[in-house]
Design an enzyme around this catalytic site. Structure first.
Site, short mmCIF file in Angstrom:
data_model
loop_
_atom_site.label_atom_id
_atom_site.label_comp_id
_atom_site.label_asym_id
_atom_site.label_seq_id
_atom_site.Cartn_x
_atom_site.Cartn_y
_atom_site.Cartn_z
N ASP A 30 0.81 -1.22 0.00
CA ASP A 30 0.00 0.00 0.00
C ASP A 30 0.84 1.27 0.00
O ASP A 30 0.33 2.35 0.27
CB ASP A 30 -0.92 0.00 1.22
CG ASP A 30 -0.16 -0.12 2.54
OD1 ASP A 30 1.09 -0.18 2.52
OD2 ASP A 30 -0.83 -0.18 3.60
N HIS A 74 8.68 -3.94 -3.52
CA HIS A 74 7.89 -4.29 -2.34
C HIS A 74 8.81 -4.89 -1.28
O HIS A 74 9.78 -5.58 -1.60
CB HIS A 74 6.80 -5.30 -2.71
CG HIS A 74 5.94 -5.71 -1.56
ND1 HIS A 74 5.07 -4.82 -0.95
CD2 HIS A 74 5.83 -6.88 -0.88
CE1 HIS A 74 4.44 -5.45 0.03
NE2 HIS A 74 4.89 -6.69 0.10
N CYS A 134 4.79 -0.30 2.75
CA CYS A 134 5.27 -1.66 3.05
C CYS A 134 6.60 -1.67 3.79
O CYS A 134 6.79 -2.48 4.70
CB CYS A 134 5.35 -2.49 1.77
SG CYS A 134 6.45 -1.82 0.50
#
Length: 338
Positions: free
Chosen positions: A205, A329, A208
């Site tokens: 989002d 990520h 992370c």
């Protein structure tokens, strides 16, 4: 299926259609930006979705124009006391014009030429006059021989066939495509297992990195922190030690950060969902006085602060390049259960 046409004039209908086409163009641009470089499967899926959205909008506009032409003709018949069916060729020409208007808008030269030419002397009086967005296309098509309805039907069939072809190509390519994200995930799981760790998934989002830090310090260091706490801690440390960070930071144009640029950057760390990276990891390592180990494929773990805080248990993170379409990520790495 019928569509309500609340517009009181063809000009109002055209204006609304222009707005909807402009909105769709913006939506299509946003869709194209979701495709990451080299992701052929996603590219095919987006192409199919774009074709479908364009076809749906054009079909709806054509139906609204057709109904508007019929309503206008009936109103003219009522006013003159005349009766009889609307000329099929004229109506089909108007509908075909709506079906073929580009999302980028009408051709200004064609539109101005049509306006200058004026109304056709042989155009049936019971049909609404053509003007504006659909004038040049419809007036040209109204002179073509053959059935206009059949031509419109053929165009729709071609659109549907093209969408099916694109979807079939995407499905076929997906079957033969290497799932890079799955391969990366499997490689990271094997890599961290060598150190007795397992991947703990963190929500993608924009927070992370900070959420992964919070999971680590809450689980193994006795904290009770949120991702927002980690954001504030990173920004605070960077402000207090700006000389350690500013020399390595540049603007999007490649210029070195000024004090104002640096302050805005720290403000965004605290107040937005901007992704974090190496600078923020370094800041948090020093702020927490804890080493940080970052695992990723193709290389050994990146160790930050290990030389200064080697006596403390590290914060363990995994870095994924291909896990999500948006890009980078971070996940938290927890100790494997015996």
């Amino acid at each position: 299926m019928s569509f309500p046409v609340p517009d009181s004039s063809l000009e109002e209908l055209e204006a609304r259609h222009r707005r909807e086409k402009k909105d769709l163009a913006a939506k299509l641009m946003a869709l194209k930006k979701t495709v990451t470089k080299g992701d052929k499967r996603k590219k095919k899926e987006v192409a199919a979705e774009i074709a479908l959205l364009e076809a749906e909008l054009n079909d709806r506009h054509a139906a609204e124009v057709k109904r508007f032409g019929t309503v206008s003709a009936n109103q003219q018949n009522d006013a003159s006391g005349a009766a009889g069916p609307v000329d099929a060729d004229a109506e089909a020409a108007l509908v075909a014009a709506a079906s073929n208007v580009s999302i980028s808008g009408p051709d200004p030269a064609s539109a101005s030429n049509a306006d200058a030419a004026g109304p056709s002397s042989d155009q049936p009086q019971q049909t609404a006059p053509l003007s504006g967005l659909y004038a040049s296309k419809a007036s040209t098509q109204s002179k073509l021989p053959g059935s206009k309805k059949n031509k419109a039907k053929l165009r729709q069939q071609r659109k549907e066939e093209e969408m099916r072809r694109l979807q079939e190509e995407a499905d076929a390519e997906a079957e033969n495509m290497v799932d890079v994200a799955a391969q990366e995930s499997e490689a990271i799981e094997k890599l961290v297992a060598q150190d007795g760790l397992v991947v703990h998934d963190i929500r993608a989002d924009g927070h992370c990195l900070y959420s992964a830090f919070a999971d680590q310090v809450n689980t193994y260091h006795g904290f009770s922190s949120s991702f927002q706490d980690m954001r504030c801690l990173a920004a605070q440390y960077m402000r207090q030690h700006r000389d350690d960070f500013m020399p390595f930071m540049v603007t999007d144009c490649g210029d070195m950060f000024t004090d104002a640029d640096f302050e805005r950057y720290c403000d965004r760390i605290e107040s937005t969902a901007d992704w974090g990276g190496h600078q923020e990891i370094t800041a948090l390592s020093h702020a927490l006085q804890t080493p940080v180990f970052v695992y990723q494929t193709g290389m050994s773990a990146l160790r930050i602060g290990d030389d200064l805080y080697s006596s403390k248990a590290p914060v363990n993170l995994s870095y994924h390049r291909h896990a999500y379409g948006l890009g980078e990520h971070y996940n938290s790495l927890r100790k494997a259960q015996p």
